[in-house]
Design an enzyme around this catalytic site. Structure first.
Site, PDB file in Angstrom:
ATOM      1  N   GLU A  52       0.884  -1.265   0.099  1.00 36.18           N
ATOM      2  CA  GLU A  52       0.201   0.003  -0.047  1.00 36.18           C
ATOM      3  C   GLU A  52       1.057   1.269   0.093  1.00 36.18           C
ATOM      4  O   GLU A  52       0.477   2.423  -0.403  1.00 36.18           O
ATOM      5  CB  GLU A  52      -0.888   0.049   1.275  1.00 36.18           C
TER       6      GLU A  52
ATOM      7  N   HIS B  30     -11.308  -6.489   8.029  1.00 36.48           N
ATOM      8  CA  HIS B  30     -11.961  -6.077   6.903  1.00 36.48           C
ATOM      9  C   HIS B  30     -13.452  -5.433   6.904  1.00 36.48           C
ATOM     10  O   HIS B  30     -14.287  -5.470   6.037  1.00 36.48           O
ATOM     11  CB  HIS B  30     -12.476  -7.604   5.971  1.00 36.48           C
TER      12      HIS B  30
HETATM   13  C1  LIG Z   1      -1.537  -5.107   3.528  1.00 36.72           C
HETATM   14  C2  LIG Z   1      -2.457  -5.883   2.805  1.00 36.72           C
HETATM   15  N1  LIG Z   1      -3.065  -5.641   1.616  1.00 36.72           N
HETATM   16  C3  LIG Z   1      -3.929  -6.403   1.031  1.00 36.72           C
HETATM   17  C4  LIG Z   1      -4.561  -7.486   1.443  1.00 36.72           C
HETATM   18  C5  LIG Z   1      -5.530  -8.318   0.532  1.00 36.72           C
HETATM   19  N2  LIG Z   1      -5.072  -9.656   0.329  1.00 36.72           N
HETATM   20  C6  LIG Z   1      -5.239 -10.687   1.302  1.00 36.72           C
HETATM   21  S1  LIG Z   1      -4.131 -11.842   1.034  1.00 36.72           S
HETATM   22  C7  LIG Z   1      -3.577 -11.231  -0.342  1.00 36.72           C
HETATM   23  C8  LIG Z   1      -2.700 -11.804  -1.335  1.00 36.72           C
HETATM   24  C9  LIG Z   1      -1.589 -12.480  -0.689  1.00 36.72           C
HETATM   25  O1  LIG Z   1      -1.022 -13.133  -1.498  1.00 36.72           O
HETATM   26  P1  LIG Z   1       0.379 -14.117  -0.983  1.00 36.72           P
HETATM   27  O2  LIG Z   1       1.118 -13.368   0.002  1.00 36.72           O
HETATM   28  O3  LIG Z   1       1.134 -14.524  -2.319  1.00 36.72           O
HETATM   29  O4  LIG Z   1      -0.190 -15.504   0.007  1.00 36.72           O
HETATM   30  P2  LIG Z   1      -1.294 -16.431  -0.646  1.00 36.72           P
HETATM   31  O5  LIG Z   1      -2.731 -15.706  -0.558  1.00 36.72           O
HETATM   32  O6  LIG Z   1      -0.908 -16.625  -2.155  1.00 36.72           O
HETATM   33  O7  LIG Z   1      -0.964 -17.598  -0.052  1.00 36.72           O
HETATM   34  C10 LIG Z   1      -3.960  -9.905  -0.518  1.00 36.72           C
HETATM   35  C11 LIG Z   1      -3.702  -8.921  -1.464  1.00 36.72           C
HETATM   36  C12 LIG Z   1      -4.420  -7.899   2.808  1.00 36.72           C
HETATM   37  N3  LIG Z   1      -4.848  -8.734   3.458  1.00 36.72           N
HETATM   38  N4  LIG Z   1      -3.032  -6.963   3.463  1.00 36.72           N
END
Ligand SMILES: Cc1ncc(C[n+]2csc(CCOP(=O)(O)OP(=O)(O)O)c2C)c(N)n1
Ligand SMILES: Cc1ncc(C[n+]2csc(CCOP(=O)(O)OP(=O)(O)O)c2C)c(N)n1
Ligand SMILES: [Mg+2]
Ligand SMILES: [Mg+2]
Lengths: 338, 317, 317, 338
Positions: free
Chosen positions: C55, C124
């Site tokens: 962000e 959320h």
């Molecule tokens: C700081 C933040 N920004 C956005 C989100 C929304 N969000 C939840 S999971 C995710 C993707 C995470 O990807 P990754 O770290 O590869 O983990 P995966 O879900 O693939 O296991 C996002 C963008 C969040 N939870 N926290």
């Protein structure tokens, strides 16, 4: 596959590992289905990451402390968290240790030193460094493990945690569960380099491992964890697997990808594990089927059991904000519950 | 106040081996304001930790340390720089106990110098108490005297909740006081009635306390002067009790007016003491602008502005 | 409201080639709430940018883009995740114009879904408007209808100041409305009087507007209902004008009470309309706690609580 | 030193560079002295970083956009910002383009595309990526330059900016002015690796250069900048020098270090520059002395001139918060100035 002579302890460890993987997969599918039927609010499927999590867990001791993330169901199961604890959290019922306060998939289980998961991605990493600092200061033998996704490597917290871990030379193991995707963003667009190489930027060791293969994970992690435990400083492990499911039950992956790995494919960590058991003469089709059937039975039974547990009292939603509620909150809750 | 804080930190660290201090330049240099001076040579670099330049790390590590049983006292060099760590504060520090069902706790005492007084311009003078006070899960305190600084720090470190400990840098060296040998704890949540009077209630805290007191003394104002000391949870009874007595309220703080702490105080009064009110509730505050390098004295409430407000509420029918 | 926003973004991007959209999953995926659906295929990945997960980068890049003449509309996936970018918002976005003596400006329109309504638990569901509203230099707006969403977005993108555009995710799909073909701009700083009445003033905004309106309708309440639409700068005249007429005030919002927007509204009233007040100013808000997964309906103000407040202020002498 | 044949343009460029360095040094000492006498409120000495800044500036064009930091006095001077602009900012007088709002050393000068400097370390870096994105989108030929200290590499913003710059392949040049210290923290405690190597973690090119030598800087930066300009993607340059002064006029470095490099030492960038001019037969002692004397004259004169400029009107402290003041601010300022 190297055909070494296995001790019986090893054999049962591998069977335990396979069992945890099967339990994880079975539970996963159960919850995803239950969510479709409206019996569960939300879930982040973990399918495809079982070997990563179980292999890692095999390398750890009871005294080690885990900052996990929302997909670590198989890790929790292998580490000994009761399946009810996971299901109760998903349901947010009155036996959920988090008292229904958190969204599903945000587990906590103190019994296996697994710290409550927050949603903001990456933000547990500096905490892991702090905990590791405490362990080092008190000369305890535990290591701290932080798991996170590939997306998390782009966060501010990742950078700061890696740098501070290296500067303070604390016993922390960073494990990136690289499943190839961060919701709709493929890892190739997340960053222009391979994740394990990011360790160099901090003067830390970076290790790449096949996260679909629990045995590879186990061996690699054991060596890395032992090194960390004996004062070798922090390490970054990148475990490559594949997110076989949707990002979450709210996600529609057809918008952005074709599922490259499906259940039963050669890359499916469960298929690989099955093959390992057979190659090592630890198990045969019969054993595998037995484990799967048993898993299904357990999952169905536990799920049914947990579904009967009543919800927590409403007032619990507004407690433990502090060691003692403020007068404001007491007043407000009085009004709400009145 | 710098010496008082230093003394309290010395005491606390000597008494409890779980206490660690961490931050930028807090070790060898002794802190840019010298609050941690000498601690590293007494307690060693493992407990007085010079960190790399990253507030997220200072705060985030502190939270992890607290989860794992230490009692960290992180320092943010200037409160203005705390915002990179805001997610750690709002989403982790304030929510550890709640989200874990009480299984994990987060007793961090986060120290940060705040407010004007050093000609620091817009990035070395901010008063950000609102950001913390609005965040459920945090205790927020701010001393206005050296003795209170010690007493509040004792309470903060003895508690089991995260505390934002805001130090008015304007008062670091300007306030002299004979600090007793045994300073008692200042209870969290209790305001101090510095002066009693009948005509109005002046509610203030931290950096503005000496200005308010001298204004009241010099002009012979017959007022209750309340130093909040704890901003969250606020001492409702002290505020409402005083307002019921006087019927007139002036609130003084340095932070910008809109949603500054004064708005919560005014709201409490409008909710709970409306029948007693004899005049509008007036806020004397910093303006809704960044903090300027030049004209610091215009930004910060002064005697003239406080007197104008006092006149306004007391002359009102 | 999702479709309305999508339509407005389409319009804006078609009209002005300097407008770019950036954020997590805003491109190929069309946004997790589908607000940016289809834009990438129309305007290309250079103008509808899927970013890595950070962000700070989304906001920081947007500020740089604005300084260099683009008109960025970044999206924060959930407002809860904005806090890692808080320093960029408070210390950069809000202060670019001021600190550069007006030589550089920062017209960023930062969109973020906020509040409860999706069973999202403590990470959320947050309503963080206070953090932005307290920060001088930012405009803060929030629509309560699809048509207002379009009109406010037009105004935001036409202005020359940074705008925090808070979208009540509870209303994303729940409110249906016939949106006219040509939606006029909704002026920044002007509230909407949704209903007029004499007995009390109910002041609210964003996600709580439909709840307030249905409560008032169902119970035949003779009230002014004010939808603020702009939170900063607030429409003082609309608020004070109404309170002078009715003498009774209920404020409704979802954010936690302490230093929630209601405290500023109450303070304005206590400062400017005290003579007209016939009853305490009552706030119906979320409690001072994190937002729970279970019992969302207890956290968020509902008809029962609003009616209780209305009774209290109207029954008071 | 390679004895290539120099064009007259090169010769005058080198003399211009040396002159800017001398002006920077002279101004620096003037301000530090004035601060001691209470004529200036605060200052961050720049002594020791003149070659880094001037060498970098030589490689840039007018169209390039700079996100500089609080020590970039010589960069500003070489780039053509009038010395008055710098002194007026330090004094916060009515001719300061920032209208006395910012602390000394937080320069802004639109005439040479130098963006107003904020205090929070590292936070300009993501902005630089955004500006570079704008340049790329509009197909302009400018590059964006971000300068920052070694301490800044630990910040969240550094990581995020580097990663996004690489992912979006934008024309940005990151220049770390590594002066060895972040207030009291030596760079060895800031991080466990060399800074230029951090570029690898982003799939970006990292370059180490001697920041005490303006000619090395010039050559290295020119090559790097040209590559960025022609679409080669971002780059990280680490220029090693030494912070010869205190961190700021509020700092007492004797608390934490012995000054390893002093004025006139072989490592002093001005001594090195003098030697370069002589080795290349561009200048002799006489020229050097003349430049120094002239610099002193200019600095003294400008300083005196600027000291006479009256302060800004108080009301300017409360303007330009928005394109149009809010009613709250108007009211508050009315009360303040009343
Ligand atoms: C700081 C933040 N920004 C956005 C989100 C929304 N969000 C939840 S999971 C995710 C993707 C995470 O990807 P990754 O770290 O590869 O983990 P995966 O879900 O693939 O296991 C996002 C963008 C969040 N939870 N926290
Ligand atoms: C985010 C932030 N934290 C702390 C500070 C206080 N501070 C000002 S300069 C500085 C050290 C910066 O070191 P470096 O980046 O190496 O630059 P240098 O001063 O050496 O040129 C610190 C800690 C700040 N300005 N911003
Ligand atoms: Mg992933
Ligand atoms: Mg440095």
């Amino acid at each position: 596959m190297e055909m070494e002579k296995l001790t019986s302890a090893e054999k049962s460890a591998y069977i335990k590992a396979f069992t945890a993987m099967v339990l994880g997969r079975t539970l996963d599918k159960k919850i995803v289905n239950a969510q479709r039927q409206g019996r569960v609010g939300f879930y982040t499927p973990t399918m495809g990451q079982e070997a990563t999590q179980v292999g890692l867990s095999m390398s750890l001791g009871r005294e080690d402390f885990i900052y996990g993330y929302y997909r670590d169901v198989s890790l929790l199961l292998h580490r000994g968290a009761p399946m009810e604890a996971i299901i109760n959290q998903i349901m947010g019922n009155s036996k959920d240790v988090e008292k229904g306060r958190q969204m599903p998939s945000h587990f906590s289980y103190k019994g296996v030193n697994f710290m409550s998961v927050p949603s903001p991605v990456g933000t547990n990493l500096p905490l892991a460094v702090g905990s590791a600092y405490a362990f080092k200061l008190r000369k305890e033998k535990g290591v701290v493990v932080a798991t996170f996704g590939d997306g998390a490597t782009s966060t501010p917290d990742f950078h700061v945690a890696m740098n501070m871990a290296a500067v303070f030379h604390v016993p922390v193991v960073f494990v990136c569960e690289n499943n190839g995707w961060a919701i709709s963003l493929p890892v190739e667009k997340q960053t222009e380099t391979e994740i394990y190489k990011k360790a160099d930027a901090y003067g830390m060791k970076g290790i790449l491992v096949d996260g679909n293969n629990f045995l590879e994970m186990y061996k690699t992690c054991t060596e890395a964890v032992n090194n960390v435990r004996s004062g070798g400083g922090p390490v970054l492990i990148e475990a490559r697997s594949y997110r076989m499911g949707a990002h979450s039950t709210s996600d529609d992956p057809t918008k952005y990808r074709k599922d490259e790995v499906k259940e039963g494919d050669a890359k499916d960590p469960l298929i690989i594990a099955e093959k390992i058991l057979k190659d090592l003469n630890i198990g045969d089709d019969k054993l595998v089927e037995k484990i799967k059937a048993e898993a299904q039975r357990i999952v169905d039974a536990k799920f049914q059991e947990c579904e009967k547990i009543p919800p927590p009292e409403p007032i619990t939603a507004f407690q433990e904000v502090y060691s003692k509620n403020t007068w404001m909150l007491d007043e407000e809750v009085g009004d709400i519950l009145d | 106040m710098v010496q008082a804080l230093n003394r309290a930190l010395n005491d606390i660290m000597a008494k409890n081996p779980s206490v660690v201090i961490l931050g930028e330049d807090v070790g060898v240099d002794g802190g840019v304001f010298r609050v941690t001076d000498g601690l590293i040579s007494k307690f060693g670099p493992e407990r007085v930790i010079d960190t790399p330049l990253a507030e997220i790390g200072i705060v985030g590590m502190s939270i992890g340390m607290a989860i794992s049983g230490l009692r960290p006292i992180p320092e943010i060099q200037f409160q203005d720089f705390i915002y990179t760590a805001m997610d750690q504060i709002i989403n982790q520090m304030a929510k550890i106990r709640y989200r874990s069902g009480g299984e994990y706790t987060c007793p961090v005492v986060l120290r940060a110098p705040y407010g004007g007084g050093v000609k620091g311009g817009l990035y070395h003078s901010q008063s950000g108490e609102t950001y913390f006070a609005h965040t459920a899960g945090l205790i927020v305190v701010t001393p206005s005297t050296p003795t209170d600084a010690i007493g509040l720090l004792y309470s903060a470190i003895d508690g089991n909740d995260p505390v934002i400990f805001l130090e008015p840098k304007r008062l670091y060296r300007s306030v002299k006081e004979d600090v007793p040998d045994n300073v008692p704890k200042v209870p969290i949540g209790k305001a101090k009635i510095i002066r009693e009077g009948d005509e109005l209630s002046i509610i203030t805290y931290g950096p503005m306390v000496p200005t308010v007191v001298s204004t009241v003394q010099k002009n012979n104002i017959n007022a209750d002067v309340i130093d909040l000391r704890t901003l969250v949870p606020m001492d409702r009874d002290a505020i409402i009790g005083s307002v019921k007595k006087t019927g007139r309220v002036v609130i003084v703080h340095e932070a910008p007016r809109t949603l500054g702490l004064g708005s919560e105080i005014a709201a409490l009064v409008a909710e709970r003491a409306i029948d007693s009110l004899l005049a509008p509730v007036i806020r004397v505050t910093g303006p809704d602008s960044p903090f300027p390098y030049r004209y610091e004295d215009y930004y910060v409430p002064n005697e003239k502005r406080i007197m104008k407000a006092i006149k306004r509420v007391t002359e009102e029918a």
